[in-house]
Design a protein around this motif. Structure first.
Motif, PDB file in Angstrom:
ATOM      1  N   TYR A  16      -1.500   3.975 -16.872  1.00 24.18           N
ATOM      2  CA  TYR A  16      -0.889   4.235 -15.560  1.00 24.18           C
ATOM      3  C   TYR A  16       0.519   4.824 -15.669  1.00 24.18           C
ATOM      4  CZ  TYR A  16       0.540   3.792 -10.751  1.00 24.18           C
ATOM      5  OH  TYR A  16       0.994   4.092  -9.480  1.00 24.18           O
ATOM      6  N   GLY A  43       1.734  -3.927  -3.395  1.00 18.19           N
ATOM      7  CA  GLY A  43       0.997  -2.985  -4.254  1.00 18.19           C
ATOM      8  C   GLY A  43       1.927  -2.446  -5.320  1.00 18.19           C
ATOM      9  N   ASP A  65       0.680  -7.678  -6.162  1.00 22.48           N
ATOM     10  CA  ASP A  65      -0.446  -6.802  -6.506  1.00 22.48           C
ATOM     11  C   ASP A  65      -1.621  -7.687  -6.895  1.00 22.48           C
ATOM     12  OD1 ASP A  65      -0.407  -3.543  -7.414  1.00 22.48           O
ATOM     13  OD2 ASP A  65      -2.105  -4.736  -8.119  1.00 22.48           O
ATOM     14  N   THR A 105       4.897   1.806  -2.502  1.00 22.20           N
ATOM     15  CA  THR A 105       5.201   3.087  -3.144  1.00 22.20           C
ATOM     16  C   THR A 105       3.955   3.643  -3.842  1.00 22.20           C
ATOM     17  OG1 THR A 105       5.855   2.046  -5.220  1.00 22.20           O
ATOM     18  CG2 THR A 105       7.593   2.362  -3.561  1.00 22.20           C
TER      19      THR A 105
HETATM   20  C1  LIG Z   1      -1.474   3.939  -6.740  1.00 26.18           C
HETATM   21  S1  LIG Z   1      -1.049   2.357  -7.298  1.00 26.18           S
HETATM   22  C2  LIG Z   1       0.667   2.280  -6.828  1.00 26.18           C
HETATM   23  C3  LIG Z   1       1.442   1.337  -7.712  1.00 26.18           C
HETATM   24  C4  LIG Z   1       2.960   1.317  -7.511  1.00 26.18           C
HETATM   25  N1  LIG Z   1       3.339   0.970  -6.163  1.00 26.18           N
HETATM   26  C5  LIG Z   1       3.599   2.618  -7.916  1.00 26.18           C
HETATM   27  O1  LIG Z   1       4.421   3.149  -7.170  1.00 26.18           O
HETATM   28  O2  LIG Z   1       3.316   3.099  -9.025  1.00 26.18           O
HETATM   29  C6  LIG Z   1      -1.836   1.329  -6.089  1.00 26.18           C
HETATM   30  C7  LIG Z   1      -1.659  -0.155  -6.346  1.00 26.18           C
HETATM   31  O3  LIG Z   1      -2.186  -0.855  -5.213  1.00 26.18           O
HETATM   32  C8  LIG Z   1      -2.764  -2.045  -5.704  1.00 26.18           C
HETATM   33  N2  LIG Z   1      -3.681  -2.628  -4.720  1.00 26.18           N
HETATM   34  C9  LIG Z   1      -5.011  -2.439  -4.572  1.00 26.18           C
HETATM   35  N3  LIG Z   1      -5.492  -3.230  -3.588  1.00 26.18           N
HETATM   36  C10 LIG Z   1      -4.428  -3.918  -3.097  1.00 26.18           C
HETATM   37  C11 LIG Z   1      -4.281  -4.927  -2.098  1.00 26.18           C
HETATM   38  N4  LIG Z   1      -5.332  -5.347  -1.376  1.00 26.18           N
HETATM   39  N5  LIG Z   1      -3.049  -5.447  -1.890  1.00 26.18           N
HETATM   40  C12 LIG Z   1      -1.988  -5.027  -2.620  1.00 26.18           C
HETATM   41  N6  LIG Z   1      -2.069  -4.078  -3.572  1.00 26.18           N
HETATM   42  C13 LIG Z   1      -3.283  -3.544  -3.810  1.00 26.18           C
HETATM   43  C14 LIG Z   1      -3.457  -1.601  -6.981  1.00 26.18           C
HETATM   44  O4  LIG Z   1      -3.792  -2.702  -7.813  1.00 26.18           O
HETATM   45  C15 LIG Z   1      -2.407  -0.667  -7.562  1.00 26.18           C
HETATM   46  O5  LIG Z   1      -1.535  -1.355  -8.427  1.00 26.18           O
END
Ligand SMILES: C[S@@+](CC[C@H](N)C(=O)[O-])C[C@H]1O[C@@H](n2cnc3c(N)ncnc32)[C@H](O)[C@@H]1O
Length: 262
Positions: A16, A43, A65, A105
């Motif tokens: 990631y 998240g 998360d 984000t």
């Molecule tokens: C695209 S990544 C973004 C991560 C981080 N915010 C960044 O800026 O790099 C999306 C994140 O959302 C999390 N996610 C998925 N389902 C979620 C939920 N129901 N509640 C909170 N986070 C969630 C995923 O595990 C992942 O880490």
């Protein structure tokens, strides 16, 4: 909502950060956080933003998360020891306290595929915002159809992983025009090896109108709609939909235990 292997599988989570570094979005959010004494990062993924904020302090930071594999990386970052990390679902989270800033984000908002899920996460934001607090998140503008570039031909790239060496990466994609949900595969193949690490993900591309229509019921109001992270105002062809907002005037959703409010 099934767990996405891209985030939940430790083998995939370690890719990631190779593809998602510090950029304009995190600069913007860090500027918003400057006068804040508490920040909630929903998240938070591998915790780049939350850990950096906490490291630069003084600010109390909570990162949430559901993917343990992502949080395991977050904990080990410089500054990670100053963050409270919570393995949890942003739709259901209730911490019984409020924050000066709530962020999602890196397009984390797009993991919520339905209006019901989006409404739930917006309600979580409202339940955790201080009366003068702000929220911000980003969602790619469906008009721009970013997914059309996520084909194997357009997306093939080479990455240099510090531990496992050179890696070839690519995506494939399909778009459902009735829901604007995009299903995409992400593939990593270590150069010279046989194994392909693969994951299959779904994200939504809600329109600005769809997002706006959910705000009021959640108790939120948008102060400005940005169209990119340089701070330009949203236009129909902007790459991003970025609401910056606060609690709706007079809206202060009741918490289970008001004594516990931060
Ligand atoms: C695209 S990544 C973004 C991560 C981080 N915010 C960044 O800026 O790099 C999306 C994140 O959302 C999390 N996610 C998925 N389902 C979620 C939920 N129901 N509640 C909170 N986070 C969630 C995923 O595990 C992942 O880490």
């Amino acid at each position: 909502m099934a767990e996405d292997g891209l985030y939940g599988d430790p083998d995939l989570a370690r890719f990631y950060d190779l593809e998602n570094g510090w950029a304009d979005d995190l600069d913007y959010c860090r500027d918003l956080a400057r006068s804040c004494s508490s920040v909630l990062d929903l998240g938070c993924g591998t915790g780049l933003f939350a850990a950096k904020l906490a490291q630069q302090g003084p600010v109390e930071v909570v990162g949430v998360d559901p993917a343990k594999a992502m949080l395991d990386i977050a904990v080990g970052r410089p500054g990670g020891e100053r963050v409270r990390w919570i393995e949890g679902d942003a739709r259901e989270l209730r911490l019984d306290r409020r924050f000066d800033l709530v962020v999602l984000t890196g397009h984390a908002f797009q993991v919520f595929l339905t209006d019901a899920d989006r409404a739930a996460v917006l309600t979580t934001i409202a339940c955790h915002l201080a009366p003068e607090g702000r929220f911000v998140f980003d969602s790619r503008n469906p008009r721009v159809q970013a997914w059309t570039k996520w084909t194997p031909d357009c997306s093939r790239r080479r990455l240099d992983h510090p531990e496992i060496g050179k890696v070839e990466a690519w995506n494939d994609v399909s778009h459902d025009p009735t829901t604007d949900v995009v299903a995409y595969g992400t593939y990593y193949k270590v150069e010279g090896g046989e194994r392909v690490y693969a994951s299959h993900s779904k994200i939504a591309f809600p329109s600005k109108m769809q997002i706006a229509s959910l705000m009021g019921a959640a108790g939120l109001m948008v102060l400005e709609w940005l169209g990119d992270w340089s701070g330009r105002v949203f236009t129909p062809t902007s790459p991003e939909i970025i609401p910056v907002g606060r609690l709706k005037t007079g809206s202060f959703p009741e918490l289970p235990n008001r004594l516990g409010n931060g």
